[in-house]
Design a protein around this motif. Sequence first.
Motif, mmCIF file in Angstrom:
data_model
loop_
_atom_site.group_PDB
_atom_site.id
_atom_site.type_symbol
_atom_site.label_atom_id
_atom_site.label_comp_id
_atom_site.label_asym_id
_atom_site.label_seq_id
_atom_site.Cartn_x
_atom_site.Cartn_y
_atom_site.Cartn_z
ATOM 1 N N THR A 59 -4.079 17.142 -3.567
ATOM 2 C CA THR A 59 -4.829 17.912 -2.575
ATOM 3 C C THR A 59 -5.610 19.052 -3.227
ATOM 4 O OG1 THR A 59 -3.153 19.612 -2.108
ATOM 5 C CG2 THR A 59 -2.879 17.460 -1.033
ATOM 6 N N ALA A 77 1.066 13.218 6.277
ATOM 7 C CA ALA A 77 -0.043 13.175 5.322
ATOM 8 C C ALA A 77 -0.741 14.525 5.176
ATOM 9 C CB ALA A 77 -1.057 12.109 5.742
ATOM 10 N N GLY A 112 -8.301 14.040 -3.690
ATOM 11 C CA GLY A 112 -8.661 13.551 -2.373
ATOM 12 C C GLY A 112 -7.710 12.519 -1.811
ATOM 13 N N LYS A 113 -6.832 11.998 -2.655
ATOM 14 C CA LYS A 113 -5.813 11.069 -2.169
ATOM 15 C C LYS A 113 -4.467 11.780 -2.153
ATOM 16 C CE LYS A 113 -8.146 6.706 -2.950
ATOM 17 N NZ LYS A 113 -8.021 5.320 -3.452
ATOM 18 N N ARG A 114 -3.607 11.494 -3.133
ATOM 19 C CA ARG A 114 -2.301 12.154 -3.119
ATOM 20 C C ARG A 114 -2.333 13.523 -3.805
ATOM 21 N NH1 ARG A 114 -1.219 6.632 -3.633
ATOM 22 N NH2 ARG A 114 0.060 5.787 -1.922
ATOM 23 N N LEU A 131 0.675 9.764 0.794
ATOM 24 C CA LEU A 131 -0.420 9.211 1.579
ATOM 25 C C LEU A 131 -0.381 7.687 1.487
ATOM 26 C CD1 LEU A 131 -2.953 9.765 3.322
ATOM 27 C CD2 LEU A 131 -4.294 9.622 1.201
ATOM 28 N N THR A 151 3.100 7.135 6.178
ATOM 29 C CA THR A 151 3.335 8.127 5.125
ATOM 30 C C THR A 151 4.755 8.678 5.192
ATOM 31 O OG1 THR A 151 0.980 8.699 5.063
ATOM 32 C CG2 THR A 151 2.507 10.308 4.153
ATOM 33 N N THR A 206 0.822 -1.222 0.000
ATOM 34 C CA THR A 206 0.000 0.000 0.000
ATOM 35 C C THR A 206 0.853 1.267 0.000
ATOM 36 O OG1 THR A 206 -0.115 0.018 2.423
ATOM 37 C CG2 THR A 206 -1.883 -1.133 1.250
ATOM 38 N N GLU A 210 -1.558 4.139 2.221
ATOM 39 C CA GLU A 210 -2.954 3.776 2.463
ATOM 40 C C GLU A 210 -3.134 2.513 3.295
ATOM 41 O OE1 GLU A 210 -5.382 5.259 -1.284
ATOM 42 O OE2 GLU A 210 -3.496 4.314 -1.917
ATOM 43 N N ASN A 234 0.661 18.134 -4.487
ATOM 44 C CA ASN A 234 0.573 16.734 -4.088
ATOM 45 C C ASN A 234 1.164 16.476 -2.720
ATOM 46 O OD1 ASN A 234 0.619 16.671 -7.258
ATOM 47 N ND2 ASN A 234 -0.278 14.739 -6.593
ATOM 48 N N VAL A 253 -5.056 11.560 -8.336
ATOM 49 C CA VAL A 253 -6.429 11.237 -7.926
ATOM 50 C C VAL A 253 -6.849 12.222 -6.837
ATOM 51 C CG1 VAL A 253 -7.950 9.495 -6.923
ATOM 52 C CG2 VAL A 253 -6.094 8.801 -8.467
ATOM 53 N N TRP A 292 -0.743 9.562 -8.448
ATOM 54 C CA TRP A 292 -0.477 10.910 -7.945
ATOM 55 C C TRP A 292 -1.603 11.918 -8.178
ATOM 56 C CZ3 TRP A 292 3.117 10.692 -4.584
ATOM 57 C CH2 TRP A 292 4.150 9.758 -4.711
#
Length: 653
Positions: A314, A406, A310-312, A322, A389, A267, A324, A319, A308, A306
């Motif tokens: 912001t 994170a 809400g994930k990596r 994160l 992280t 992950t 997971e 970026n 997406v 990188w």
Amino acid sequence: MLRLTYKCIGFSFLLIGLSISCKDEPANNAIGDDLLEALLDQEDTDGDKKITIEDQGPKEFTFKNKDGKPFTARGTYELSNVLQELVINDSNEIDSKNITEAPADRISRMIKTRYWDGLTRTMDSAGIEKLIKDTKNASLTAQVLPVYVPYNDTLAINYYKELEKSLAIRTVRLPAEVTPQYVASINDKPGILSLKLFREDGKIKGAPFVVPGGRFNEMYGWDSYFESIGLIIDGRVDLAKAMADNFQYEIENYGKILNANRSYYLTRTQPPFYTSLIKEVFEQTKDTTWLKSHLKTAIKEYETVWMVPGKRLTKTGLNRYLAEGIGITPETEEGHYDAVIKPLADKAGMSIEEYTQAYRDATVGNAELDDRIAKDRIKLDTYFMHDRTVRESGHDTSYRIEGIAADLAPVALNAFLYQYESDFAQLTKDVFGGKFSANDKTYTTAYWQEQAEKRKKLATQYLFNPEAGYFVDYNISEKMQQDFLAATTFTPLWSNMATKEQAEALIKNAFPKLKELGGIAASTKESRGPISAERPQRQWDYPNGWAPHQIMAWKGMINYGYEKEAQELIYRWLYMITRNAVDYNGTIPEKYDVVEATHKVFAEYGNVGTDFEYITQEGFGWMNASFQYGLSLLKEDLRKELNELTPPDQLFD
């Protein structure tokens, strides 16, 4: 015939074919099967099977060289070279030129001709056999190593199943979708992850990769790129290319370039350098078909790992890292988290072990969450999210990111992704005529240039501190810049993300604060803060220095025309490595204290690469690369000073 020269209380005499002892005076010369033993008996006074400046021998040893002529080695450096040559040659045929070889030249030669091969591994039958003996697998039941294989890789599944007949491995097919819950469920069954296999001459072989060294006996993410810099310089493009092929395998089969190819890293990714690697390999091979395949995969990684939301990626447009996974990271040593868990365990009336086990069981769904730990579950989950992280960032650990990893948009990560966007633009334009199709989309040079320019503006807005005159990380949750000066401030120079004015400010303000005797420190002492029993030293902070930071700082300064500053930093770093290798039997470890310019680092995890006997067979991956890269950039007059071991303070103000 055994030929011995003895020194006895103020005079010496030669004995041929006779035996004599001389009280309290060891032999300083022998030719025969016991030459190595005689050398160690005389010079290795602390018994560690090395000859260093800490040994108290006479520092003089005479032997016959390969031409049969007497040769006297003097001083720690020459004596340790004799020791190394005896081990390398497995005989007494020693070339005296190798004993007196200029130290920087010798280090470079050893890296090129020995250390890269010593660090090379494969995931085929020969390589798996070595991995079974890895110290990290010592606790495995009956020494059976689980080999985890992607769901769709039938070649690997069948290959490893067949190997089960002759090797102590167990093939485990991963599910079609690998979730954090699944990864947590196999943390007590850790194993190795398969990498690329291919058929050649009717046999299945593993694409080779270079490991960092020591206990790091697998393929690591960003280590692999920096190692490749040295490999390409040393004419080992084959290995650099193979590592890119393994990167591609990881992205296509595991969804990301992994922290390393072990099950508990499924992950977790690492700092992104894939485009730099494929570009630099392509510059050597000119293989357009190979590049096209890898460019498609690199774009896939960029979009799915990188970018997406809400994930990596912001809300700022910048970026973050994160990782997971869930629960406690399994790779840490026993007791690593006791200081974090003890207050919570005390409050719950439980021992640390009971509390930890209850938390672990609930994490993987083996038990209901104990009421006594339920109220602190979120707190602990958040702690481990940040901790994991930190490890994804490659900077494990540092007070710059501890407890907030994170929540940060780091300078370095965004500089690396700016490099991705710039590489995509350049390769699309120069190799593919301005357009490139990947993943059912067509990308133009203009598109990638726009993405890079957008990130450059955001970096100025969020990451550059005009008052301080350097780049810092941005805390997304607190909506403020972090007041922490680290070596990562130079990464925008490496990727050309900084403006000319920002580069000038960096050299004026950050350079003098981070420059130390042995190169660039990971941070300033002021940013790190005080150290105590309750707040121990972190390895990615002052006073330590790391190879990737040096490499990126050198290249970045050269990018912006600061050649003088780059040459000074290169010299300081190479001098420190060379001086320590000369004084300590060729030692090239993982990290250095750049303030004292020593490999004797007193921080967590020790210092990989210092524990060997007779001779280091590997050095350390990215340290080797930094030496070869630095030497390739160093001007000839400074190389001469380096071989003469002229201290940096005698050359630079």
